[in-house]
Design a protein around this motif. Structure first.
Motif, PDB file in Angstrom:
ATOM      1  N   GLY A 154       0.821  -1.205   0.000  1.00 60.38           N
ATOM      2  CA  GLY A 154       0.000   0.000   0.000  1.00 60.38           C
ATOM      3  C   GLY A 154       0.848   1.244   0.000  1.00 60.38           C
ATOM      4  O   GLY A 154       2.060   1.190   0.201  1.00 60.38           O
ATOM      5  N   ASP A 155       0.201   2.378  -0.213  1.00 62.18           N
ATOM      6  CA  ASP A 155       0.897   3.657  -0.229  1.00 62.18           C
ATOM      7  C   ASP A 155       0.495   4.480   0.987  1.00 62.18           C
ATOM      8  O   ASP A 155      -0.137   3.976   1.925  1.00 62.18           O
ATOM      9  CB  ASP A 155       0.596   4.397  -1.535  1.00 62.18           C
ATOM     10  N   ILE A 160      -2.848   5.679   5.832  1.00 60.13           N
ATOM     11  CA  ILE A 160      -3.644   6.618   6.631  1.00 60.13           C
ATOM     12  C   ILE A 160      -5.086   6.143   6.739  1.00 60.13           C
ATOM     13  O   ILE A 160      -5.711   6.252   7.806  1.00 60.13           O
ATOM     14  CB  ILE A 160      -3.554   8.032   6.022  1.00 60.13           C
ATOM     15  N   THR A 161      -5.621   5.591   5.659  1.00 54.03           N
ATOM     16  CA  THR A 161      -6.997   5.078   5.693  1.00 54.03           C
ATOM     17  C   THR A 161      -7.134   3.966   6.724  1.00 54.03           C
ATOM     18  O   THR A 161      -8.084   3.947   7.520  1.00 54.03           O
ATOM     19  CB  THR A 161      -7.408   4.551   4.302  1.00 54.03           C
ATOM     20  N   ARG A 162      -6.183   3.042   6.720  1.00 52.19           N
ATOM     21  CA  ARG A 162      -6.224   1.956   7.688  1.00 52.19           C
ATOM     22  C   ARG A 162      -6.032   2.485   9.113  1.00 52.19           C
ATOM     23  O   ARG A 162      -6.732   2.072  10.043  1.00 52.19           O
ATOM     24  CB  ARG A 162      -5.153   0.904   7.359  1.00 52.19           C
ATOM     25  N   ALA A 163      -5.099   3.389   9.277  1.00 51.05           N
ATOM     26  CA  ALA A 163      -4.844   3.947  10.606  1.00 51.05           C
ATOM     27  C   ALA A 163      -6.092   4.617  11.169  1.00 51.05           C
ATOM     28  O   ALA A 163      -6.452   4.399  12.339  1.00 51.05           O
ATOM     29  CB  ALA A 163      -3.695   4.939  10.530  1.00 51.05           C
ATOM     30  N   ILE A 192      -2.460  11.632  11.468  1.00 55.79           N
ATOM     31  CA  ILE A 192      -3.034  10.726  12.462  1.00 55.79           C
ATOM     32  C   ILE A 192      -3.067  11.379  13.834  1.00 55.79           C
ATOM     33  O   ILE A 192      -2.043  11.840  14.344  1.00 55.79           O
ATOM     34  CB  ILE A 192      -2.215   9.414  12.516  1.00 55.79           C
ATOM     35  N   ASP A 193      -4.241  11.405  14.419  1.00 53.86           N
ATOM     36  CA  ASP A 193      -4.416  12.013  15.741  1.00 53.86           C
ATOM     37  C   ASP A 193      -4.222  10.965  16.832  1.00 53.86           C
ATOM     38  O   ASP A 193      -5.144  10.624  17.579  1.00 53.86           O
ATOM     39  CB  ASP A 193      -5.812  12.639  15.840  1.00 53.86           C
ATOM     40  N   ALA A 194      -3.009  10.442  16.889  1.00 53.37           N
ATOM     41  CA  ALA A 194      -2.663   9.414  17.882  1.00 53.37           C
ATOM     42  C   ALA A 194      -1.154   9.221  17.832  1.00 53.37           C
ATOM     43  O   ALA A 194      -0.501   9.630  16.868  1.00 53.37           O
ATOM     44  CB  ALA A 194      -3.369   8.095  17.559  1.00 53.37           C
TER      45      ALA A 194
END
Length: 276
Positions: A154-155, A160-163, A192-194
């Protein structure tokens, strides 16, 4: 494990001042790392599996992982456990394992979406596993690992989508092993807010640079285990060949003293009195 310990562990994840998390594979290595001043220790699934003659990422080391957790949590440190992909595809079974690890004293777990056939679990299935864990054991710090970079499947967008999906399911942090480029790391950290966890790559990273990029946690993964294997082999070959050797190693007595200090006041299962 108490909520206070979990809170302390969470607080160690600071963007710009990351937690350097060394990964151990047995009690001796963890004990040595604690003595070196590391406040938190992770496990390496490769090290744990290989030590028992089991391949990593095949879901075969559940028992060994749980047994090691019971040993490591006797040490004066915070312990987070690598559970591969959960050792099961069933959310209930994965949640039960997470609860057992937490009851044994672990403050966190690491669960990955990569599979042994070099594919990724579907995003929905992985989110279901994370949701089940957090619903069952809300105090456990779940570090959700996505293998988009590790498996080159993945790119940045997929990462980011998975995260984001894993965070929506309850994950507390995101681990992206294999990510190396400064720009990519900055993009992930910003999006990502984490807390973002990065695997230390000797040829690409320094702790100072990863701190500058806003990373909150740096893991050594299987690096220490693999380096130990290299050292063992290199030294044995040198002795066999009659080459000069120079070993800076702890003494037998040093190791014994550490083990005796750790077991002081404890009894083995066989020594404990029987109760009705």
């Amino acid at each position: 494990m108490t909520t206070n310990a979990t809170t302390t562990f969470r607080a160690l994840h600071q963007p710009g001042n990351p937690l350097l998390l060394p990964n151990a594979w047995d009690h001796a290595t963890a004990s040595a790392l604690v003595a070196a001043g590391f406040p938190a220790i992770g496990t390496t699934s490769l090290g744990v599996a290989a030590t028992h003659g089991i391949p990593d990422a095949h879901g075969l080391a559940r028992h060994e992982t749980l047994a090691l957790t019971h040993r490591l949590t006797t040490l004066p440190c915070l312990v987070t456990v690598d559970i591969e992909a959960g050792f099961s595809d069933d959310p209930g079974e994965v949640a039960d394992l997470a609860a057992q690890l937490h009851a044994a004293g672990a403050v966190g777990i690491n669960i990955e979406d990569g599979r042994h056939d070099h594919t990724l679990a579907t995003i929905d299935h992985q989110a279901d596993l994370i949701h089940a864990i957090k619903a069952h054991t809300p105090d456990l710090f779940v570090n959700a690992r996505t293998d988009t970079y590790w498996l080159a499947t993945g790119d940045l967008t997929a990462t980011i989508t998975r995260a984001e999906r894993y965070l929506d399911a309850g994950a507390d942090g995101i681990f992206v092993p294999g990510i190396a480029d400064d720009e990519d790391i900055t993009t992930v950290v910003s999006a990502i807010d984490a807390p973002v966890n990065v695997l230390y790559l000797p040829a690409r990273h320094t702790t100072a640079r990863l701190a500058d990029l806003g990373v909150s946690r740096i893991s050594t993964g299987s690096l220490l285990f693999r380096a130990a294997l290299h050292t063992v082999t290199e030294l044995a070959e040198a002795i066999r060949a009659g080459r000069p050797t120079s070993v800076n190693a702890p003494s037998y007595d040093d190791i014994q003293k550490a083990l005796l200090a750790n077991t002081k006041g404890r009894t083995t299962k066989e020594q404990r009195p029987h109760t009705s």
